[in-house]
Write a protein that holds these residues in place. Sequence first.
Motif, mmCIF file in Angstrom:
data_model
loop_
_atom_site.group_PDB
_atom_site.id
_atom_site.type_symbol
_atom_site.label_atom_id
_atom_site.label_comp_id
_atom_site.label_asym_id
_atom_site.label_seq_id
_atom_site.Cartn_x
_atom_site.Cartn_y
_atom_site.Cartn_z
ATOM 1 N N LEU A 14 0.838 -1.202 0.000
ATOM 2 C CA LEU A 14 0.000 0.000 0.000
ATOM 3 C C LEU A 14 0.873 1.253 0.000
ATOM 4 C CD1 LEU A 14 -2.720 1.485 0.292
ATOM 5 C CD2 LEU A 14 -2.523 1.190 2.758
ATOM 6 N N ALA A 15 1.860 1.285 0.896
ATOM 7 C CA ALA A 15 2.748 2.447 0.949
ATOM 8 C C ALA A 15 3.505 2.621 -0.368
ATOM 9 C CB ALA A 15 3.725 2.297 2.116
ATOM 10 N N ARG A 16 3.927 1.522 -0.954
ATOM 11 C CA ARG A 16 4.703 1.577 -2.198
ATOM 12 C C ARG A 16 3.867 2.119 -3.354
ATOM 13 N NH1 ARG A 16 7.217 -3.819 -5.155
ATOM 14 N NH2 ARG A 16 7.452 -2.923 -7.250
ATOM 15 N N PHE A 17 2.669 1.555 -3.547
ATOM 16 C CA PHE A 17 1.854 1.965 -4.696
ATOM 17 C C PHE A 17 1.196 3.327 -4.472
ATOM 18 C CE2 PHE A 17 1.729 -2.767 -5.334
ATOM 19 C CZ PHE A 17 2.510 -2.761 -6.478
ATOM 20 N N ALA A 18 0.913 3.677 -3.204
ATOM 21 C CA ALA A 18 0.369 5.015 -2.935
ATOM 22 C C ALA A 18 1.390 6.079 -3.315
ATOM 23 C CB ALA A 18 -0.017 5.139 -1.461
ATOM 24 N N ALA A 19 2.665 5.806 -3.038
ATOM 25 C CA ALA A 19 3.715 6.749 -3.424
ATOM 26 C C ALA A 19 3.864 6.801 -4.944
ATOM 27 C CB ALA A 19 5.032 6.348 -2.765
ATOM 28 N N GLU A 20 3.803 5.636 -5.602
ATOM 29 C CA GLU A 20 3.935 5.615 -7.058
ATOM 30 C C GLU A 20 2.782 6.332 -7.733
ATOM 31 O OE1 GLU A 20 4.320 1.606 -8.330
ATOM 32 O OE2 GLU A 20 6.313 1.289 -7.438
#
Length: 743
Positions: free
Chosen positions: A615-621
């Motif tokens: 979640l943190a990874r794709f929210a940043a992307e």
Amino acid sequence: MRSNPIKLQSLKSKLLLAVFTLVLGSGLLISLLVTHRYSVNLLENLVTQGQYLSKTLALEATDKILTNDVVALQKLLSDQTGSNPNVGYLFIVRDGRILAHTFAKGFPMGLIGANNPQSDESGHFLRIASETGEEYLDFAWPVLSGQGGTLRIGISEKPYRSRINRLWLQITAITIGILIAALAVSYLFIRRFTGPLTALAEAAESIDSGNLNIDIKLTGQDEIGRLTISFNHMIDRLRNYTQILEKRAAEIDRAHGQTRRSFEIIQKIGSQSTLQDVSSYLIEKLQKIVTCSDLVLLIMSRNQESVFVFAGDRLTVQPRASIGDEWKLLEGLEDISFIDKDNLRVSIISDAFPTAHRFAAFPVDFENQTLGTLLVGCPKVCRCNAEDLEVMNLILQESAGAINRAARHEEDLGRIKSLLETQSEFNGIVGKDTQMQIIFKLIQDIAPTDATVLIQGESGTGKELVAKAIHSQSLRKDAPFIVINCSAYPTTLLEGEIFGHEKGAFTGAIRQKPGRFEQAHGGTIFLDEIGEISPTAQIKLLRVLQTKKFERLGGEKTLAVDLRIISATNKDLLQEVKEGRFREDLYYRLNVIPIQLPPLRDRGNDIPLQARFFLARFAAEQEKDVREFTSEAMRRLLDYRWPGNVRELKNSIEHAVVLAKGHRIEVTDLPTALCSTEAVNRIHPSRTIPGTEANLLREVLEECGWNKKESARRLGISRSTLYSKLKKYRISPPKTIPSPTIR
């Protein structure tokens, strides 16, 4: 004024009754005295007259009796009754014989013995009454010393009584006139006298009913006027005192309500566990006390390196540098202070107070140390009550202990979470499950060696990540890491891809091409899906593993390489060997260090961890402010069996982040496969009671370093029960894997 059915209860009625009684009583008494005195005088005159008349007639009748002139005697008596109306009757009796009389209807014989003279020289009178009720004064007088008989004369009292009655009536009429005049005068006087008193009485009754809005007009400078002035002054003092009491009562009620609410807030805050809950509840309650509702709570960490900021409904952790030197200003506050907006040019504060002109700062002190500050954004014209601000300050100071406890708990949780994340993340592999921790330890042990590793596991379990982790932890980490997907090439092309080819080795080979083995010289080569290579390629691969030498396709030159081989497959190679599809000698060459990756469904505790990681990874992307999952969405993730393992979870989270509209992932954002009834009905094995119990046992044993006595104490069971459960779930301590011997 209340109506009173008994009129005599009023002062006016009583005074008029008193005047009436006094005048009437006085008149009656005077009339009685006057008439009595008058009647006595009349009676005395009447007696004197009767005596005189009796004596005179007796002398005149003496000659006529001596001469025996009865006619003259009768005429004397008749003339006397005719000339004197007061004389009722006359007669002369001698020796029991009537000589003459004046009775027209016959002489009453009973009258002869009714009265007699007392002596021969003097007469006697007696009051007698006739049969008709008429009263007379009867005089008996001796004639010629009794020798000529006795003269009897009856004087009627009727004229006498008539005069007395007339006098009585006259006096009564005068008395009534005086009474009426006295009552009229008294009424006017009493009305003037009792009017202010009546107004005072009505005002007193109004006071008794709670009405103080009265004012009696002044009617004079006498005692009544002074009494009215005093009464008005008393009403003014009562009104002022009542207003003061009402104001104080309202203040007491307000203070009591605030105190009660304060204790409720303090008590409720003490029951909150996290700083988010404490701050959220505290801000919500404080916003109901003051008019200005923009509040921000700043709490400094113990190491003074970060600040917990609660603004809106969100708790964030900011570095100390985000506040800068302004914290010194806030830290130096000893009491409620007002700070201009220009003195607090901090972005996190400015964002929370876009319309504020100044701030009311409340220091939060705990054990003589500044714990933090509560800031209230005030408009240009602040309408907050000073007493409300004092109540807020009281609540903050009484809640400082709970805030400190929650903040320190938040710090501890942050450190634990950071530690767990550090321990649960290993070279890009996320997992805190016991099986994954064992694999992490195994990677650390085998990475420095050149031992051949065979990674087995279902598709999507992260076999390539494990291979990269081994390479990055090895001594070859600065050399190439070459990946060959064995299932992506036909048999004819796979050998050329692995070993390379010479120019003209086959149709289309227009130039020399180094193989992947050559490219991986000095580093690591990863053979993914090793179970898919052809038997011919298996023979050549076995030779390379044994000699580290090979020839390019179409070439005669033998090339030597220095590399480490890591292979992976989602097949059961041992079963493939038994069925003759994979060479047994190659299997044992590849399976020097076996690593079996568990499927995601067997390590349910890693699902929330990996879901938040992705979640943190794709929210940043995607540059989206998506921070968390709803409880229902997380439940769907935990209940799903994940046939595609981590790869499927990763794709599902990316799908949810793309569709998310708010700050949280909802169930509707997840892929359809996770929301279907079939997926919901499939309960994850680790979510069952036996699975949960087994996971709990493993977690506690790991926390206690597999100390069974301490683990049993923490679990609240006996050691014998613990041993039986370990046997039931076949749980045993992890075995230390010896470093492999390179052959």
